[in-house]
Design an enzyme around this catalytic site. Structure first.
Site, mmCIF file in Angstrom:
data_model
loop_
_atom_site.group_PDB
_atom_site.id
_atom_site.type_symbol
_atom_site.label_atom_id
_atom_site.label_comp_id
_atom_site.label_asym_id
_atom_site.label_seq_id
_atom_site.Cartn_x
_atom_site.Cartn_y
_atom_site.Cartn_z
ATOM 1 N N ARG A 52 0.847 -1.195 0.000
ATOM 2 C CA ARG A 52 0.000 0.000 0.000
ATOM 3 C C ARG A 52 0.879 1.240 0.000
ATOM 4 N NH1 ARG A 52 -3.380 -2.830 -1.632
ATOM 5 N NH2 ARG A 52 -5.374 -3.381 -0.708
ATOM 6 N N HIS B 96 -0.946 0.261 -9.688
ATOM 7 C CA HIS B 96 -1.624 -0.701 -8.795
ATOM 8 C C HIS B 96 -2.143 -1.923 -9.579
ATOM 9 C CE1 HIS B 96 -3.910 -1.121 -4.742
ATOM 10 N NE2 HIS B 96 -3.719 -2.308 -5.284
HETATM 11 P P1 NDP Z 1 -1.742 -11.983 4.663
HETATM 12 O O1 NDP Z 1 -2.701 -11.589 5.712
HETATM 13 O O2 NDP Z 1 -1.805 -13.376 4.111
HETATM 14 O O3 NDP Z 1 -0.255 -11.763 5.187
HETATM 15 C C1 NDP Z 1 0.130 -10.625 5.893
HETATM 16 C C2 NDP Z 1 1.534 -10.853 6.453
HETATM 17 O O4 NDP Z 1 1.972 -9.644 7.071
HETATM 18 C C3 NDP Z 1 1.569 -11.940 7.522
HETATM 19 O O5 NDP Z 1 2.757 -12.689 7.410
HETATM 20 C C4 NDP Z 1 1.576 -11.121 8.821
HETATM 21 O O6 NDP Z 1 2.196 -11.772 9.918
HETATM 22 C C5 NDP Z 1 2.412 -9.939 8.400
HETATM 23 N N1 NDP Z 1 2.169 -8.780 9.287
HETATM 24 C C6 NDP Z 1 0.997 -8.133 9.526
HETATM 25 N N2 NDP Z 1 1.193 -7.113 10.391
HETATM 26 C C7 NDP Z 1 2.511 -7.134 10.698
HETATM 27 C C8 NDP Z 1 3.318 -6.332 11.551
HETATM 28 N N3 NDP Z 1 2.817 -5.308 12.264
HETATM 29 N N4 NDP Z 1 4.631 -6.638 11.635
HETATM 30 C C9 NDP Z 1 5.152 -7.672 10.943
HETATM 31 N N5 NDP Z 1 4.443 -8.474 10.118
HETATM 32 C C10 NDP Z 1 3.118 -8.194 10.000
HETATM 33 O O7 NDP Z 1 -1.885 -10.933 3.476
HETATM 34 P P2 NDP Z 1 -1.541 -11.136 1.921
HETATM 35 O O8 NDP Z 1 -0.192 -11.710 1.818
HETATM 36 O O9 NDP Z 1 -2.656 -11.840 1.225
HETATM 37 O O10 NDP Z 1 -1.586 -9.624 1.391
HETATM 38 C C11 NDP Z 1 -0.705 -8.671 1.944
HETATM 39 C C12 NDP Z 1 -1.019 -7.290 1.382
HETATM 40 O O11 NDP Z 1 -0.604 -7.193 0.022
HETATM 41 C C13 NDP Z 1 -2.494 -6.904 1.340
HETATM 42 O O12 NDP Z 1 -2.937 -6.471 2.598
HETATM 43 C C14 NDP Z 1 -2.510 -5.804 0.297
HETATM 44 O O13 NDP Z 1 -2.313 -4.552 0.921
HETATM 45 C C15 NDP Z 1 -1.315 -6.118 -0.580
HETATM 46 N N6 NDP Z 1 -1.726 -6.527 -1.942
HETATM 47 C C16 NDP Z 1 -1.434 -5.684 -2.990
HETATM 48 C C17 NDP Z 1 -1.755 -6.048 -4.283
HETATM 49 C C18 NDP Z 1 -1.377 -5.184 -5.439
HETATM 50 O O14 NDP Z 1 -1.886 -5.367 -6.536
HETATM 51 N N7 NDP Z 1 -0.466 -4.257 -5.294
HETATM 52 C C19 NDP Z 1 -2.467 -7.305 -4.568
HETATM 53 C C20 NDP Z 1 -2.693 -8.128 -3.393
HETATM 54 C C21 NDP Z 1 -2.326 -7.735 -2.136
HETATM 55 P P3 NDP Z 1 1.617 -13.158 10.510
HETATM 56 O O15 NDP Z 1 2.006 -14.196 9.494
HETATM 57 O O16 NDP Z 1 2.302 -13.327 11.779
HETATM 58 O O17 NDP Z 1 0.112 -12.965 10.626
HETATM 59 C C1 OXD Z 2 -5.539 -6.188 -2.950
HETATM 60 C C2 OXD Z 2 -5.119 -5.317 -4.020
HETATM 61 O O1 OXD Z 2 -5.434 -5.845 -1.778
HETATM 62 O O2 OXD Z 2 -5.397 -5.607 -5.196
HETATM 63 O O3 OXD Z 2 -5.981 -7.302 -3.274
HETATM 64 O O4 OXD Z 2 -4.467 -4.305 -3.756
#
Ligand code: NDP
Ligand code: OXD
Length: 309
Positions: A224, A272
């Site tokens: 983000r 994006h």
């Molecule tokens: P998940 O919920 O599967 O994974 C999130 C990860 O972040 C987990 O490993 C979690 O830790 C870790 N995490 C969360 N908070 C913290 C923190 N404060 N400190 C350290 N680690 C933290 O999410 P996804 O992998 O599915 O997606 C991640 C993000 O990617 C989405 O929220 C979105 O913003 C972005 N995204 C962007 C896209 C784009 O097109 N640019 C497309 C898809 C996603 P733990 O394993 O311990 O829970």
């Molecule tokens: C998502 C994205 O969060 O597309 O899936 O950014």
């Protein structure tokens, strides 16, 4: 049961409605129309829905988010606390995120931009061979996206580490838990951000963090825009602390035409698109979950509102 579909970003909402209806013939699926709410919907499939959805559909129990990140959904005013939010888990996005990261990683580590410049001068000049150990990749976030990204980089023999809240293991990657951020940064040259946007992670990509990376570092932000302190990125590039960045997400989207990022040759901008949820996979996942709920089974991907992801 009535299921409504509402997405401000979808150019062809009817295609999603039709696909959902086909996958869930026992239910009634329709595009949500603010002018003609039925007040009977029990489930909604959404991406950036209008707040009126929650005012006019008081029977909603579940909201399925078409994206992985729920940062835009959680703060919507009027959303009742007892609605269960379910996020997209992969939906075809993870492999695209891995492709995106590999593209910029290979481009920077194999000097491909420099070869493009040399071609413009019709200059045949082999540059030094890659020293792969000098291109350590650090992935922030080890969830659905982060794990796939880390494994893709490890498959090309880059040294890879992941950092996450719980220190969740990822095959092929060194694992760092929340309290080991300093150690993680100290071994990282190519930093990839795939964290969810929460109160804890907002602004995490700052000068203080960049200063802890290995020299000549490179940033890839595909999570983000609000994770990044934009002025700190520009200052770190200017100071030579970072060599460049690939950015897919921005504090303001669309990125305004006058924004400095468009005009800085060290920065690659994409609108994006790093990972798009694909219609057929997403519809199948949501339909499977709705059917599981109908059988009284638990589902995955339920958002923990206290953690904000
Ligand atoms: P998940 O919920 O599967 O994974 C999130 C990860 O972040 C987990 O490993 C979690 O830790 C870790 N995490 C969360 N908070 C913290 C923190 N404060 N400190 C350290 N680690 C933290 O999410 P996804 O992998 O599915 O997606 C991640 C993000 O990617 C989405 O929220 C979105 O913003 C972005 N995204 C962007 C896209 C784009 O097109 N640019 C497309 C898809 C996603 P733990 O394993 O311990 O829970
Ligand atoms: C998502 C994205 O969060 O597309 O899936 O950014």
């Amino acid at each position: 049961m009535e299921i409504v579909f509402s997405s401000r970003h979808e150019s062809e909402p009817q295609a999603w409605v039709n696909a959902l209806q086909q996958a869930l013939p026992e239910h009634q699926v329709r595009a949500w129309d603010e002018g003609r709410p039925s007040g009977q919907a029990q489930m909604a499939v959404v991406w950036a829905p209008p707040t009126a959805l929650f005012q006019h559909e008081p029977r909603l129990t579940h909201v399925f988010n078409l994206g992985a990140g729920v940062d835009a959904l959680l703060p919507l005013p009027g959303m009742p606390d007892d609605i269960t939010l379910v996020r997209m888990e992969d939906g075809g996005m993870a492999v695209q995120m891995a492709e995106y990261v590999l593209h910029y990683l290979v481009r920077v580590s194999r000097d491909l931009d420099r070869y493009a410049e040399l071609q413009a001068q019709a200059c045949w000049r082999p540059l030094p061979d890659i020293d792969r150990d000098a291109w350590s990749v650090g992935v922030m976030g080890a969830g659905v996206m982060g794990a796939r990204v880390a494994q893709a980089c490890a498959a090309l023999d880059y040294p890879v580490a992941v950092w996450s809240r719980s220190g969740r293991p990822v095959p092929g990657a060194q694992v760092y838990a929340a309290d080991q951020l300093d150690q993680f940064l100290a071994r990282t040259r190519v930093l990839v951000n795939v964290l969810p946007l929460t109160d804890q992670t907002q602004g995490i990509l700052s000068q203080a963090l960049f200063d802890q990376l290995l020299p000549d570092a490179y940033l890839i932000n595909i999570a983000r825009g609000a994770h990044l302190v934009e002025s700190d990125l520009l200052a770190s590039l200017q100071a030579g602390r970072l060599r460049g960045a690939a950015l897919d997400v921005f504090a303001q989207e669309p990125l305004p035409a006058h924004h400095a990022f468009w005009h800085d040759r060290r920065i690659h901008v994409t609108p994006h698109v790093a990972g798009a949820s694909l219609l057929s996979l997403s519809v199948q996942q949501i339909a499977d979950k709705i059917q599981a709920l109908g059988r009284g089974e638990a589902i995955t991907g339920v958002v923990d509102r206290s953690r904000q992801y």
